[in-house]
Design an enzyme around this catalytic site. Structure first.
Site, PDB file in Angstrom:
ATOM      1  N   ARG A  30       0.832  -1.206   0.000  1.00 56.03           N
ATOM      2  CA  ARG A  30       0.000   0.000   0.000  1.00 56.03           C
ATOM      3  C   ARG A  30       0.869   1.260   0.000  1.00 56.03           C
ATOM      4  NH1 ARG A  30      -4.785  -1.922  -0.176  1.00 56.03           N
ATOM      5  NH2 ARG A  30      -5.318  -3.791   1.016  1.00 56.03           N
ATOM      6  N   ASP A  31       0.435   2.248  -0.814  1.00 58.01           N
ATOM      7  CA  ASP A  31       1.126   3.538  -0.835  1.00 58.01           C
ATOM      8  C   ASP A  31       0.973   4.206   0.528  1.00 58.01           C
ATOM      9  OD1 ASP A  31       2.046   5.602  -3.354  1.00 58.01           O
ATOM     10  OD2 ASP A  31       1.586   6.508  -1.405  1.00 58.01           O
ATOM     11  N   ILE A  32       2.054   4.789   1.025  1.00 56.71           N
ATOM     12  CA  ILE A  32       2.052   5.397   2.358  1.00 56.71           C
ATOM     13  C   ILE A  32       1.188   6.667   2.394  1.00 56.71           C
ATOM     14  CG2 ILE A  32       4.057   6.926   2.095  1.00 56.71           C
ATOM     15  CD1 ILE A  32       5.060   5.777   4.792  1.00 56.71           C
ATOM     16  N   ASN A  87       4.634   6.824 -13.300  1.00 51.96           N
ATOM     17  CA  ASN A  87       5.257   8.135 -13.447  1.00 51.96           C
ATOM     18  C   ASN A  87       6.706   7.906 -13.869  1.00 51.96           C
ATOM     19  OD1 ASN A  87       3.067   9.770 -12.701  1.00 51.96           O
ATOM     20  ND2 ASN A  87       3.457   9.370 -10.529  1.00 51.96           N
ATOM     21  N   GLU A  95       9.116  10.354  -8.080  1.00 54.36           N
ATOM     22  CA  GLU A  95       9.849  10.649  -6.839  1.00 54.36           C
ATOM     23  C   GLU A  95      10.784   9.521  -6.444  1.00 54.36           C
ATOM     24  OE1 GLU A  95       6.784  11.292  -3.954  1.00 54.36           O
ATOM     25  OE2 GLU A  95       6.181  13.212  -4.810  1.00 54.36           O
ATOM     26  N   VAL A  96      10.391   8.289  -6.718  1.00 51.85           N
ATOM     27  CA  VAL A  96      11.193   7.126  -6.313  1.00 51.85           C
ATOM     28  C   VAL A  96      11.687   6.439  -7.581  1.00 51.85           C
ATOM     29  CG1 VAL A  96      11.224   4.939  -5.072  1.00 51.85           C
ATOM     30  CG2 VAL A  96       9.831   6.848  -4.202  1.00 51.85           C
ATOM     31  N   HIS A 100       7.780   1.556 -10.390  1.00 48.80           N
ATOM     32  CA  HIS A 100       6.596   1.101  -9.661  1.00 48.80           C
ATOM     33  C   HIS A 100       5.356   1.465 -10.452  1.00 48.80           C
ATOM     34  CE1 HIS A 100       7.893   5.083  -8.306  1.00 48.80           C
ATOM     35  NE2 HIS A 100       6.606   5.391  -8.208  1.00 48.80           N
ATOM     36  N   HIS A 102       1.475   2.289 -10.131  1.00 48.61           N
ATOM     37  CA  HIS A 102       0.430   2.669  -9.180  1.00 48.61           C
ATOM     38  C   HIS A 102      -0.865   1.972  -9.610  1.00 48.61           C
ATOM     39  CE1 HIS A 102       2.512   6.318  -7.429  1.00 48.61           C
ATOM     40  NE2 HIS A 102       3.165   6.235  -8.578  1.00 48.61           N
TER      41      HIS A 102
END
Ligand code: AMP
Length: 116
Positions: A30-32, A87, A95-96, A100, A102
């Site tokens: 799960r995304d934080i 992204n 950002e990371v 990944h 989403h």
């Protein structure tokens, strides 16, 4: 493993995450900071900076898509639909830099882009 990479450290168990699905080659958690009722990140366990790097490995790319589909099914998203998003780079606000996907859903998601 890249020791400076947040998601490599999640794979290694050094940083906690709420894992919802795992295969020998992929991890979903799960995304934080969720942007929808359901917001899960799906990553390859091996480090690739972005989807362009991942695409050089067709087996890893297929594994990631299969896990994203399993997550969507497991989260009950396939009936009403969901969004799968990568992204990539500065304009997309990545950002990371460990690729990944989403998986977003669980409610109407609105327009695809805030700009339009
Ligand atoms: P992106 O902007 O596509 O690179 O997305 C990075 C995502 O990682 C963001 O949605 C963050 O909320 C999420 N994130 C950052 N740190 C963590 C973490 N420790 N556990 C879960 N998700 C995280």
């Amino acid at each position: 493993m890249d020791h400076d990479c947040l998601f490599c450290r999640i794979v290694a168990g050094e940083i906690p995450a709420t894992v919802v699905y795992e295969t020998p080659t992929t991890l979903a958690f799960r995304d934080i900071d969720p942007k929808a009722a359901v917001h899960v990140l799906v990553i390859p366990k091996e480090h690739y900076a972005d989807v362009v790097a991942l695409s050089a490995d067709p087996a890893a790319s297929a594994d990631l898509l299969a896990t994203a589909s399993s997550v969507a099914e497991g989260e009950g998203l396939t009936g009403d639909g969901f969004r799968l998003m990568f992204n990539t780079g500065r304009f997309a606000g990545q950002e990371v830099f460990h690729v990944h996907a989403h998986v977003l859903g669980g409610e109407p998601l609105g327009p695809m882009l805030a700009l339009r």
